[in-house]
Scaffold this motif. Structure first.
Motif, PDB file in Angstrom:
ATOM      1  N   ARG A  26      -6.598   5.339   7.558  1.00 68.03           N
ATOM      2  CA  ARG A  26      -5.962   3.918   8.518  1.00 68.03           C
ATOM      3  C   ARG A  26      -6.949   2.709   9.002  1.00 68.03           C
ATOM      4  O   ARG A  26      -6.361   1.915   9.277  1.00 68.03           O
ATOM      5  CB  ARG A  26      -6.434   4.598  10.474  1.00 68.03           C
ATOM      6  N   GLU A  52       2.171  -2.165  -3.165  1.00 71.84           N
ATOM      7  CA  GLU A  52       2.761  -2.117  -1.871  1.00 71.84           C
ATOM      8  C   GLU A  52       2.151  -2.551  -0.798  1.00 71.84           C
ATOM      9  O   GLU A  52       0.937  -3.253  -0.569  1.00 71.84           O
ATOM     10  CB  GLU A  52       2.370  -0.586  -1.723  1.00 71.84           C
ATOM     11  N   ARG A  53       2.912  -3.102  -0.313  1.00 68.74           N
ATOM     12  CA  ARG A  53       2.458  -4.067   1.172  1.00 68.74           C
ATOM     13  C   ARG A  53       3.057  -3.593   2.361  1.00 68.74           C
ATOM     14  O   ARG A  53       4.248  -2.641   2.790  1.00 68.74           O
ATOM     15  CB  ARG A  53       3.393  -5.618   0.955  1.00 68.74           C
ATOM     16  N   VAL A  54       1.942  -3.816   3.061  1.00 67.77           N
ATOM     17  CA  VAL A  54       1.840  -2.886   4.566  1.00 67.77           C
ATOM     18  C   VAL A  54       1.444  -3.603   5.689  1.00 67.77           C
ATOM     19  O   VAL A  54       0.494  -4.735   5.924  1.00 67.77           O
ATOM     20  CB  VAL A  54       1.238  -1.273   4.772  1.00 67.77           C
ATOM     21  N   GLU A  55       1.935  -3.662   6.416  1.00 72.53           N
ATOM     22  CA  GLU A  55       1.071  -4.315   7.776  1.00 72.53           C
ATOM     23  C   GLU A  55       0.252  -3.908   8.341  1.00 72.53           C
ATOM     24  O   GLU A  55       0.199  -2.986   8.816  1.00 72.53           O
ATOM     25  CB  GLU A  55       2.371  -4.350   8.539  1.00 72.53           C
ATOM     26  N   ILE A  72      -3.965  -0.978   9.874  1.00 70.27           N
ATOM     27  CA  ILE A  72      -2.409  -0.175   9.260  1.00 70.27           C
ATOM     28  C   ILE A  72      -1.619   0.759  10.378  1.00 70.27           C
ATOM     29  O   ILE A  72      -2.181   1.416  11.178  1.00 70.27           O
ATOM     30  CB  ILE A  72      -2.569   1.190   8.059  1.00 70.27           C
ATOM     31  N   GLY A  75       3.337   2.855  11.480  1.00 67.90           N
ATOM     32  CA  GLY A  75       4.563   2.909  10.853  1.00 67.90           C
ATOM     33  C   GLY A  75       4.324   3.693   9.092  1.00 67.90           C
ATOM     34  O   GLY A  75       5.866   3.664   8.805  1.00 67.90           O
ATOM     35  N   HIS A  76       3.298   2.774   8.872  1.00 64.70           N
ATOM     36  CA  HIS A  76       2.534   2.922   7.259  1.00 64.70           C
ATOM     37  C   HIS A  76       1.981   4.129   7.067  1.00 64.70           C
ATOM     38  O   HIS A  76       0.908   4.268   7.633  1.00 64.70           O
ATOM     39  CB  HIS A  76       2.482   1.763   7.111  1.00 64.70           C
ATOM     40  N   GLN A  77       2.792   4.978   6.504  1.00 63.93           N
ATOM     41  CA  GLN A  77       1.853   6.532   5.952  1.00 63.93           C
ATOM     42  C   GLN A  77       1.382   6.182   4.260  1.00 63.93           C
ATOM     43  O   GLN A  77       2.008   5.879   3.243  1.00 63.93           O
ATOM     44  CB  GLN A  77       2.853   7.896   5.907  1.00 63.93           C
ATOM     45  N   VAL A  78       0.206   5.599   4.401  1.00 62.01           N
ATOM     46  CA  VAL A  78      -0.405   5.352   3.163  1.00 62.01           C
ATOM     47  C   VAL A  78      -1.320   6.602   2.946  1.00 62.01           C
ATOM     48  O   VAL A  78      -1.599   7.961   3.039  1.00 62.01           O
ATOM     49  CB  VAL A  78      -1.946   4.911   3.365  1.00 62.01           C
TER      50      VAL A  78
END
Length: 271
Positions: A26, A52-55, A72, A75-78
């Motif tokens: 997170r 990969e790009r995440v916000e 992070i 909505g993004h699952q790393v």
């Protein structure tokens, strides 16, 4: 298993800000000066090691210690691996898996002083590692925010992240020139300053296992006195997935649970 896949590059729009790394799935830990004046809650782009790009958003800052956390987006699952963590030892070899660009060298060297008090540029006295580098680059600023991995004195120890690069020492013979001595805040210092980190995998950094406890983790099973806390952590994850608890509260609750366990260990396991 610790590898190079946990570091990140931080961006605002198309401008690269600096480096950092996944301390949990997170949170990204970085040096605050890498964010170049961004305020709390400002959005940043996070480019993971797999491209990969995440916000993300700037969620915590400690100006005096030059440390920051980027959260992070929910909505993004790393799924990339999270590094194992450890405590550095004087004389150990170290390496830096992060580099600012593909044509830059990887840093390496020796821990010349581990877990010592250091007055950093921001004004705080922090627990930091003093590192000498094998590479004489003059300017190491692009490496700030990158992780420091301890690899043992003979290089055979399983790599584990032990700190985060924050600054370099000036050359006393020429103030405008930098020496090949760097300082890294320890992971333990970051945990102390950001109390809502999800620290399940960092227990040994907060309270390193002693000789009388090593046998408890040799077979990979969970010691009986840890089972209750582990079950609670799993239940918190389940509640989060069902939206029964606000995601922003999950990390804090996990921290409280693990802290209670650690405090109990310090009292002989009686808590």
């Amino acid at each position: 298993m610790t590898g190079t896949s946990y570091w990140v590059d931080l961006y605002q729009a198309q401008q690269r800000l600096g480096g950092g790394f996944l301390l949990t799935r997170r949170f990204v830990l970085t040096a605050l000066h890498c964010l170049r004046g961004l305020s709390l809650d400002e959005h940043v782009g996070i480019e993971l090691a797999d491209g990969e790009r995440v916000e993300g958003r700037v969620c915590r800052q400690d100006k005096e210690a030059d440390l920051a956390l980027v959260e992070i987006g929910a909505g993004h699952q790393v799924t990339l691996p999270i590094p194992a963590a450890d405590v550095a030892r004087d004389g150990d070899r170290w390496r830096g898996p992060y580099r600012p660009a593909a044509n830059d060298v990887h840093l390496s060297g020796r821990v010349s002083a581990g877990a010592a008090q250091h007055l950093c540029v921001g004004g705080a006295t922090i627990e930091a590692l003093q590192l000498t580098t094998d590479q004489h680059l003059g300017d190491y600023s692009g490496y700030s925010g990158g992780p420091v991995e301890g690899v043992g004195d003979d290089g055979t120890r399983q790599p584990a992240v032990v700190g985060i690069l924050i600054e370099q020492a000036p050359d006393r013979a020429a103030e405008a020139r930098a020496a090949n001595v760097l300082f890294a805040a320890t992971i333990r210092e970051a945990i102390r300053r950001f109390d809502h980190l999800d620290v399940v995998h960092l227990i040994d950094v907060l309270r390193p296992p002693g000789p009388d406890r090593d046998h408890l983790v040799q077979d990979g099973t969970t010691p009986a006195r840890f089972v209750g806390t582990e079950a609670l952590l799993l239940q918190l994850d389940a509640w989060a997935q069902r939206s029964l608890i606000d995601p922003s509260q999950i990390a804090e609750l996990k921290f409280m649970a693990v802290k209670a366990l650690i405090d109990g260990e310090g009292n002989g396991g009686t808590a």
